[in-house]
Design an enzyme around this catalytic site. Structure first.
Site, short mmCIF file in Angstrom:
data_model
loop_
_atom_site.label_atom_id
_atom_site.label_comp_id
_atom_site.label_asym_id
_atom_site.label_seq_id
_atom_site.Cartn_x
_atom_site.Cartn_y
_atom_site.Cartn_z
N SER A 150 0.85 -1.19 0.00
CA SER A 150 0.00 0.00 0.00
C SER A 150 0.88 1.23 0.00
O SER A 150 2.00 1.21 0.52
CB SER A 150 -0.90 0.01 1.24
OG SER A 150 -1.55 1.26 1.39
N TYR A 163 -1.74 -0.09 10.54
CA TYR A 163 -1.87 -0.55 9.15
C TYR A 163 -0.62 -0.21 8.35
O TYR A 163 -0.06 -1.05 7.64
CB TYR A 163 -3.10 0.07 8.51
CG TYR A 163 -3.26 -0.25 7.04
CD1 TYR A 163 -3.56 -1.55 6.62
CD2 TYR A 163 -3.10 0.73 6.07
CE1 TYR A 163 -3.71 -1.85 5.28
CE2 TYR A 163 -3.23 0.45 4.73
CZ TYR A 163 -3.54 -0.85 4.34
OH TYR A 163 -3.67 -1.14 3.00
#
Length: 253
Positions: A150, A163
């Site tokens: 990501s 995250y």
């Protein structure tokens, strides 16, 4: 996807590709595109009904797909997915570790169970995929790891601390694996920005979830954009290793 496309454009013909998190979003879009381009796809995900629907759509179009319920937090499930590919089709050309969890929230929420779940899915899931596929790739003398990370690994935002940390770990693991892989194996890191999936719906904090859903609905890109990036990396000649691709919406800062 039409039957004409499958019969006329098959740059991945003969390749066998396993994909985790393949029941929806990026994983499903990638499965459809790779199958359209001639690959045999072996699909794994926890949502067995949606997974079966993706596989049935692919086989109905004339391509080849197999599927298996897979929870990437269980090492044996990754082993079973790789075994399905090699046992049924005799080889595994690429493993796409796409399954991910994005339960973002402020650290003050102390959602420790969600932190642990992200570590288990986002980090251990990739490691278990490596453990399952690396011995197979070594025996074959070829193989390609594609790890989906990501842009959050590059830029940490409020509510994304845990995250982002898990996705930064995927970056480090992928680079370490690339350096150890040798000249026969390839490693690609795919770093998507905001993608139009149900990913943000996993967030249990209602205010944060609404914030991310609004942003997604405003400027996120379609999963097919990430699927095309993955296909590009896999389609390269064996002596070309695409190390990383970052794909984000034009409007994303």
């Amino acid at each position: 996807m039409s039957g004409t496309q499958i019969t006329t454009a098959r740059p991945l013909h003969g390749k066998v590709v396993a994909i985790t998190g393949a029941s929806a979003g990026i994983g499903a879009a990638t499965a459809r595109l790779l199958a359209e381009r001639g690959a045999t796809v072996v699909l794994g995900a926890r949502g067995s009904e949606r997974l079966a629907a993706v596989a049935e759509r692919i086989t109905a179009s004339g391509a080849t797909a197999a599927h298996l319920p897979v929870d990437v937090t269980r090492r044996e499930d990754l082993g079973a997915l790789v075994e399905l590919a090699t046992g049924r089709y005799g080889r595994l050309d690429a493993l796409i570790s796409n399954a991910g969890l994005g339960a973002v929230s402020p650290l003050d929420d102390l959602r420790v169970a969600e932190w642990e779940a992200m570590v288990d899915v986002n980090i251990k899931g990739v490691l278990y995929g490596i453990a399952a596929a690396l011995p197979v790739f070594r025996r074959q003398g070829f193989g390609h790891f594609v790890n989906v990370s990501s842009t959050a690994a590059r830029r940490t935002m409020p509510q994304q601390g845990v995250y982002s940390a898990t996705k930064a770990a995927v970056h480090a693991l992928s680079e370490g694996l690339r350096q150890e892989a040798g000249e026969a194996l390839r490693v690609t890191l795919i770093s998507p920005g905001f993608v139009r999936t149900d990913f943000v719906d996993q967030t249990s904090n209602p205010e944060v979830r609404a914030q991310y859903q609004a942003a997604r609905d405003t400027f996120a890109i379609e999963p097919a954009a990430i699927a095309r990036a993955i296909a590009f990396a896999i389609e390269q000649p064996d002596d070309v290793d695409v190390n990383e691709i970052v794909v984000r919406p034009t409007a994303q800062t």
